[in-house]
Design a protein around this motif. Structure first.
Motif, PDB file in Angstrom:
ATOM      1  N   LEU A 198       0.819  -1.163   0.132  1.00 16.33           N
ATOM      2  CA  LEU A 198       0.011  -0.035  -0.082  1.00 16.33           C
ATOM      3  C   LEU A 198       0.985   1.159   0.000  1.00 16.33           C
ATOM      4  CD1 LEU A 198      -2.687  -1.160   2.530  1.00 16.33           C
ATOM      5  CD2 LEU A 198      -3.005  -1.059   0.044  1.00 16.33           C
ATOM      6  N   GLY A 199       1.952   1.339   0.748  1.00 21.04           N
ATOM      7  CA  GLY A 199       2.873   2.290   0.718  1.00 21.04           C
ATOM      8  C   GLY A 199       3.497   2.828  -0.702  1.00 21.04           C
ATOM      9  N   SER A 200       3.972   1.594  -1.242  1.00 15.86           N
ATOM     10  CA  SER A 200       4.464   1.691  -2.584  1.00 15.86           C
ATOM     11  C   SER A 200       3.467   2.092  -3.664  1.00 15.86           C
ATOM     12  CB  SER A 200       5.045   0.139  -2.992  1.00 15.86           C
ATOM     13  OG  SER A 200       5.895  -0.007  -2.227  1.00 15.86           O
ATOM     14  N   THR A 201       2.215   1.635  -3.495  1.00  7.58           N
ATOM     15  CA  THR A 201       1.137   2.171  -4.195  1.00  7.58           C
ATOM     16  C   THR A 201       0.864   3.515  -4.194  1.00  7.58           C
ATOM     17  OG1 THR A 201      -0.034  -0.079  -4.271  1.00  7.58           O
ATOM     18  CG2 THR A 201      -1.419   1.880  -4.898  1.00  7.58           C
ATOM     19  N   GLU A 202       0.904   4.052  -3.030  1.00  6.38           N
ATOM     20  CA  GLU A 202       0.519   5.635  -2.728  1.00  6.38           C
ATOM     21  C   GLU A 202       1.727   6.311  -3.492  1.00  6.38           C
ATOM     22  OE1 GLU A 202      -0.427   9.115   0.824  1.00  6.38           O
ATOM     23  OE2 GLU A 202      -0.425   6.741   1.263  1.00  6.38           O
ATOM     24  N   CYS A 203       2.816   6.009  -3.641  1.00 11.37           N
ATOM     25  CA  CYS A 203       3.904   6.693  -4.252  1.00 11.37           C
ATOM     26  C   CYS A 203       3.911   6.697  -5.830  1.00 11.37           C
ATOM     27  CB  CYS A 203       5.592   5.917  -4.151  1.00 11.37           C
ATOM     28  SG  CYS A 203       6.039   5.842  -2.509  1.00 11.37           S
ATOM     29  N   ILE A 204       3.232   5.652  -6.499  1.00 10.56           N
ATOM     30  CA  ILE A 204       2.866   5.975  -7.949  1.00 10.56           C
ATOM     31  C   ILE A 204       1.612   6.648  -7.998  1.00 10.56           C
ATOM     32  CG2 ILE A 204       2.358   4.490  -9.787  1.00 10.56           C
ATOM     33  CD1 ILE A 204       5.199   4.137  -8.645  1.00 10.56           C
ATOM     34  N   LEU A 205       0.676   6.459  -7.046  1.00 10.90           N
ATOM     35  CA  LEU A 205      -0.596   7.014  -7.170  1.00 10.90           C
ATOM     36  C   LEU A 205      -0.502   8.519  -7.224  1.00 10.90           C
ATOM     37  CD1 LEU A 205      -3.625   6.558  -7.407  1.00 10.90           C
ATOM     38  CD2 LEU A 205      -3.965   6.389  -5.153  1.00 10.90           C
ATOM     39  N   LEU A 206       0.598   9.078  -6.205  1.00 12.70           N
ATOM     40  CA  LEU A 206       0.403  10.757  -6.261  1.00 12.70           C
ATOM     41  C   LEU A 206       1.143  11.012  -7.503  1.00 12.70           C
ATOM     42  CD1 LEU A 206       1.752  10.934  -2.484  1.00 12.70           C
ATOM     43  CD2 LEU A 206      -0.512  11.466  -3.363  1.00 12.70           C
ATOM     44  N   ALA A 207       2.051  10.194  -8.101  1.00 18.01           N
ATOM     45  CA  ALA A 207       2.541  10.831  -9.380  1.00 18.01           C
ATOM     46  C   ALA A 207       1.322  10.749 -10.460  1.00 18.01           C
ATOM     47  CB  ALA A 207       3.685   9.867  -9.990  1.00 18.01           C
ATOM     48  N   VAL A 208       0.718   9.874 -10.494  1.00 18.22           N
ATOM     49  CA  VAL A 208      -0.605   9.756 -11.601  1.00 18.22           C
ATOM     50  C   VAL A 208      -1.606  11.044 -11.188  1.00 18.22           C
ATOM     51  CG1 VAL A 208      -2.614   8.476 -12.148  1.00 18.22           C
ATOM     52  CG2 VAL A 208      -0.540   7.158 -11.767  1.00 18.22           C
ATOM     53  N   MET A 209      -1.808  11.372  -9.832  1.00 18.01           N
ATOM     54  CA  MET A 209      -2.538  12.621  -9.806  1.00 18.01           C
ATOM     55  C   MET A 209      -1.942  13.767  -9.982  1.00 18.01           C
ATOM     56  SD  MET A 209      -4.039  11.364  -5.957  1.00 18.01           S
ATOM     57  CE  MET A 209      -4.884  12.714  -5.770  1.00 18.01           C
TER      58      MET A 209
END
Length: 314
Positions: free
Chosen positions: A107-118
């Motif tokens: 989940l922590g790694s997912t947030e790293c990528i998701l913030l870039a997508v946002m």
């Protein structure tokens, strides 16, 4: 071999903040409060994003993903932390530690990528406004969200599995309040240079490249906003983008400080408090930041509180 596998039989002792017994009572209230705030705040974001038609946009689709992620991330850590802070027993089973490690890392790694997508979404919205609906279509948004979750899962499977293969030789006193890779590496009774190198490389991929792309995108966004003639349009663009940028700075700032410096460059207690901040406080701040700085969310929240939002769905 029997001694090497002993930790898998008896689990781990999470020392946490046991050196400060008086502080544990305060931290129990602290963690409980922020956990409840995380649940309430992020569930509210998900509800209003689903119920309010004006919020059926890519930005709030990704924000809902972020809120769901924060709920799951905090839930994977907070209950066990509360149990250990409350009573004299500071133990976690080996299976519990494994599950916590895989889930929290994914989940922590997912947030790293998701913030870039946002950030990509904000870039298209501000710099390509006439093509925004075409570019950020529902199918692409779903694909970007899927890639974010999948990349986090892949990182977790690789790093956690690689770490759990290490022999601990009966060492089961984990000087942390959660099962985290840096803390587990210190328990290993073999050379962990390769593991630390893998951790460093992956940290660069997830903790340096995404924020670098975010900063580049916000450089273009700033240029585009400054070219706008309408002050109201400037204010709206800066308001929505500054909310995301604030979340980015808080999230990446604490994790980069934790993972991209030598383990012996800061006190162990300092590392625990940094972990406490990004695991318990940051998920609470996300909905607060987006609510306080976003007019659309404020309006949807008012509708929800007055019951008007639910009536729109009937």
């Amino acid at each position: 071999m029997e001694k090497a596998n002993e930790s898998s039989l008896i689990g781990f002792v999470l020392l946490g903040f046991s050196d400060h017994p008086r502080l544990e009572a305060v931290l129990f209230v602290f963690v409980l409060l922020f956990y409840l705030l995380t649940l309430v705040g992020n569930i509210t974001i998900i509800i209003i994003s689903y119920l309010d038609p004006p919020l059926h946009t890519p930005m709030y689709f990704f924000l809902s993903n972020l809120s769901l992620l924060d709920i799951c991330f905090t839930t994977s850590l907070a209950p066990q932390t509360l149990v250990n802070l409350r009573g004299p027993e500071k133990t976690i089973t080996y299976g519990g530690c494994v599950v916590q490690l895989y889930i929290s890392l994914a989940l922590g790694s997912t947030e790293c990528i998701l913030l870039a997508v946002m950030a990509l979404d904000r870039y298209v919205a501000v710099c390509k406004p006439l093509h925004y609906v075409v570019i950020m279509n529902p199918r692409l948004c779903q694909q970007l969200a899927f890639i974010s979750w999948l990349s986090g899962l892949a990182n977790s499977l690789i790093q956690a599995t690689f770490t759990l293969q290490l022999p601990f030789c009966g060492n089961h006193r984990l000087d942390h309040f959660i099962c985290e890779i840096p803390a587990l590496l210190k328990l290993a009774c073999v050379d962990t240079t390769i593991n630390e190198l893998v951790l460093f490389v992956v940290s660069i991929l997830f903790l340096l490249i995404p924020p670098a792309l975010i900063l580049i995108s916000y450089g273009f966004i700033t240029q585009a906003v400054l070219r706008l003639k309408s002050l109201e349009a400037r204010h709206k663009a800066f308001s929505t983008c500054s909310s995301h940028l604030t979340v980015v700075i808080i999230f990446y700032g604490t994790i980069i400080y934790m993972y991209l410096q030598p383990s012996n460059s800061y006190a162990q207690d300092q590392g625990k408090f940094i972990s406490l901040f990004y695991t318990m406080v940051t998920p609470t701040l996300n909905p607060i930041i987006y609510t306080l700085r976003n007019k659309d969310v404020k309006e949807a929240l008012k509708k929800l509180l007055t019951g008007k939002l639910c009536s729109l769905q009937t």
